[in-house]
Every structure is written in structure tokens, then in C-alpha cells.
Design a protein around this motif. Sequence first.
Motif, PDB file in Angstrom:
ATOM      1  N   THR A  15       0.871  -1.175   0.000  1.00 43.97           N
ATOM      2  CA  THR A  15       0.000   0.000   0.000  1.00 43.97           C
ATOM      3  C   THR A  15       0.904   1.221   0.000  1.00 43.97           C
ATOM      4  O   THR A  15       1.958   1.229   0.633  1.00 43.97           O
ATOM      5  N   HIS A  64      -6.626   2.460  -5.555  1.00 41.07           N
ATOM      6  CA  HIS A  64      -7.541   2.139  -4.461  1.00 41.07           C
ATOM      7  C   HIS A  64      -7.135   2.929  -3.221  1.00 41.07           C
ATOM      8  O   HIS A  64      -5.954   3.081  -2.924  1.00 41.07           O
ATOM      9  N   VAL A  66      -7.013   2.916   0.740  1.00 42.42           N
ATOM     10  CA  VAL A  66      -7.050   1.903   1.807  1.00 42.42           C
ATOM     11  C   VAL A  66      -8.091   2.192   2.874  1.00 42.42           C
ATOM     12  O   VAL A  66      -8.340   1.344   3.723  1.00 42.42           O
ATOM     13  N   GLU A  68     -11.036   2.234   2.212  1.00 39.30           N
ATOM     14  CA  GLU A  68     -12.047   1.248   1.821  1.00 39.30           C
ATOM     15  C   GLU A  68     -11.423  -0.147   1.906  1.00 39.30           C
ATOM     16  O   GLU A  68     -10.245  -0.320   1.587  1.00 39.30           O
ATOM     17  N   PRO A  69     -12.194  -1.170   2.327  1.00 40.98           N
ATOM     18  CA  PRO A  69     -11.641  -2.535   2.416  1.00 40.98           C
ATOM     19  C   PRO A  69     -11.105  -3.008   1.064  1.00 40.98           C
ATOM     20  O   PRO A  69     -11.579  -2.600   0.008  1.00 40.98           O
ATOM     21  N   LEU A  70     -10.115  -3.864   1.127  1.00 43.00           N
ATOM     22  CA  LEU A  70      -9.493  -4.427  -0.066  1.00 43.00           C
ATOM     23  C   LEU A  70      -9.638  -5.941   0.007  1.00 43.00           C
ATOM     24  O   LEU A  70      -9.315  -6.546   1.031  1.00 43.00           O
ATOM     25  N   TYR A  71     -10.112  -6.528  -1.055  1.00 48.60           N
ATOM     26  CA  TYR A  71     -10.354  -7.973  -1.074  1.00 48.60           C
ATOM     27  C   TYR A  71      -9.490  -8.620  -2.150  1.00 48.60           C
ATOM     28  O   TYR A  71      -9.874  -8.698  -3.320  1.00 48.60           O
ATOM     29  N   HIS A  79       2.391  -2.243   4.507  1.00 51.65           N
ATOM     30  CA  HIS A  79       1.442  -1.133   4.616  1.00 51.65           C
ATOM     31  C   HIS A  79       2.212   0.175   4.803  1.00 51.65           C
ATOM     32  O   HIS A  79       2.634   0.527   5.900  1.00 51.65           O
ATOM     33  N   ASN A 106      -8.122  -1.717   8.015  1.00 52.32           N
ATOM     34  CA  ASN A 106      -8.479  -2.506   6.826  1.00 52.32           C
ATOM     35  C   ASN A 106      -7.369  -3.466   6.432  1.00 52.32           C
ATOM     36  O   ASN A 106      -7.633  -4.604   6.037  1.00 52.32           O
ATOM     37  N   GLY A 109      -7.360  -6.274   8.850  1.00 59.54           N
ATOM     38  CA  GLY A 109      -8.470  -7.162   8.517  1.00 59.54           C
ATOM     39  C   GLY A 109      -8.141  -8.055   7.335  1.00 59.54           C
ATOM     40  O   GLY A 109      -8.435  -9.254   7.345  1.00 59.54           O
ATOM     41  N   LEU A 110      -7.518  -7.481   6.306  1.00 58.90           N
ATOM     42  CA  LEU A 110      -7.097  -8.280   5.152  1.00 58.90           C
ATOM     43  C   LEU A 110      -6.101  -9.350   5.578  1.00 58.90           C
ATOM     44  O   LEU A 110      -6.239 -10.519   5.201  1.00 58.90           O
ATOM     45  N   ARG A 113      -7.954 -12.109   7.368  1.00 59.90           N
ATOM     46  CA  ARG A 113      -8.790 -12.906   6.464  1.00 59.90           C
ATOM     47  C   ARG A 113      -7.992 -13.911   5.651  1.00 59.90           C
ATOM     48  O   ARG A 113      -8.425 -15.033   5.448  1.00 59.90           O
TER      49      ARG A 113
END
Length: 148
Positions: A15, A64, A66, A68-71, A79, A106, A109-110, A113
Motif C-alpha cells: 500500500t 484504491h 485503503v 475502503e476494504p481491499l479484497y 502497509h 483494513n 483485517g485483510l 482474512r
Amino acid sequence: MGGIVTPEFIDLVITGGAGFVGSHLTDKLMMDGHEVTVVDNFFTGRKRNVEHWIGHENFELINHDVVEPLYIEVDQIYHLASPASPPNYMYNPIKTLKTNTIGTLNMLGLAKRVGARLLLASTSEVYGGKTDLTEPELVLLFTYWKNV
């Protein structure tokens, strides 16, 4: 000797990868043969810093924010997204705060996940102008700051 065992080539996301530090990290990791996805909203980063990799099979550039969530699927996250100079973050301090807080949440969280490792980089600006040198890392930082 112990140490971390990693695959020979890993899938990475950077990022802020179009910024100064991120683009140099991108160059190094691409030259090492890794698959690199640069995520940047170009608030302070510049596309020209990474455009020489566009079209390479191991490179992807995602415009994008960051906040906003990134999938995506990745093994490691670097980061680096954050305006790092005073004129940039003072231009839009709320954007800077959101990038540093929500953006970091975010990316955490990524990482959770997909089971990725995350490296969070920051600047010395987070320490502000503190001169109370009771914390060892601040002694080192203050000494460094006074010598540059």
C-alpha cells in the motif's frame, strides 16, 4: 539457525506503493522475482514511480484508497500508505487520519482474512515534538533527529 521459512517467490501487496519508499521497495521485490500488487490512490504517490513495471506478468497496479476494504489474496502486506511530509498531511489532515487509522484497520483485517503477514511502516512524525526522553526508542529517535 532457525529463522523464517518463506516460499522462494511470494505474493505481496504494497500500500502506498507509488510513493517514494513504496516504489523503491516495489523495484527491489520485482527484481527478486516476487508477484507485487501496488495499491495506491495517488494522493501523494505518483504513477510514474512504478509505470516501468506496468505490463510485467508479476506486477499489478490498483488505484484504491485503503480507507475502503481491499479484497485480494496475498501472502505479505507492506502497509506504507500515508502522506509522509507535513505539507501533504496538512493539506488534508482528516484524510491523513483516516488513512492512518481506518486504512491500517483494513489492512489488519485483510491480513487476518487471508492469513498474511503485515509490516506497518510509519514516519518519525508520529512522535511529534516530544522532548521527554523517558522512552528508550525516543532517545534513539531524538539523537537521530538532532544529527540529520
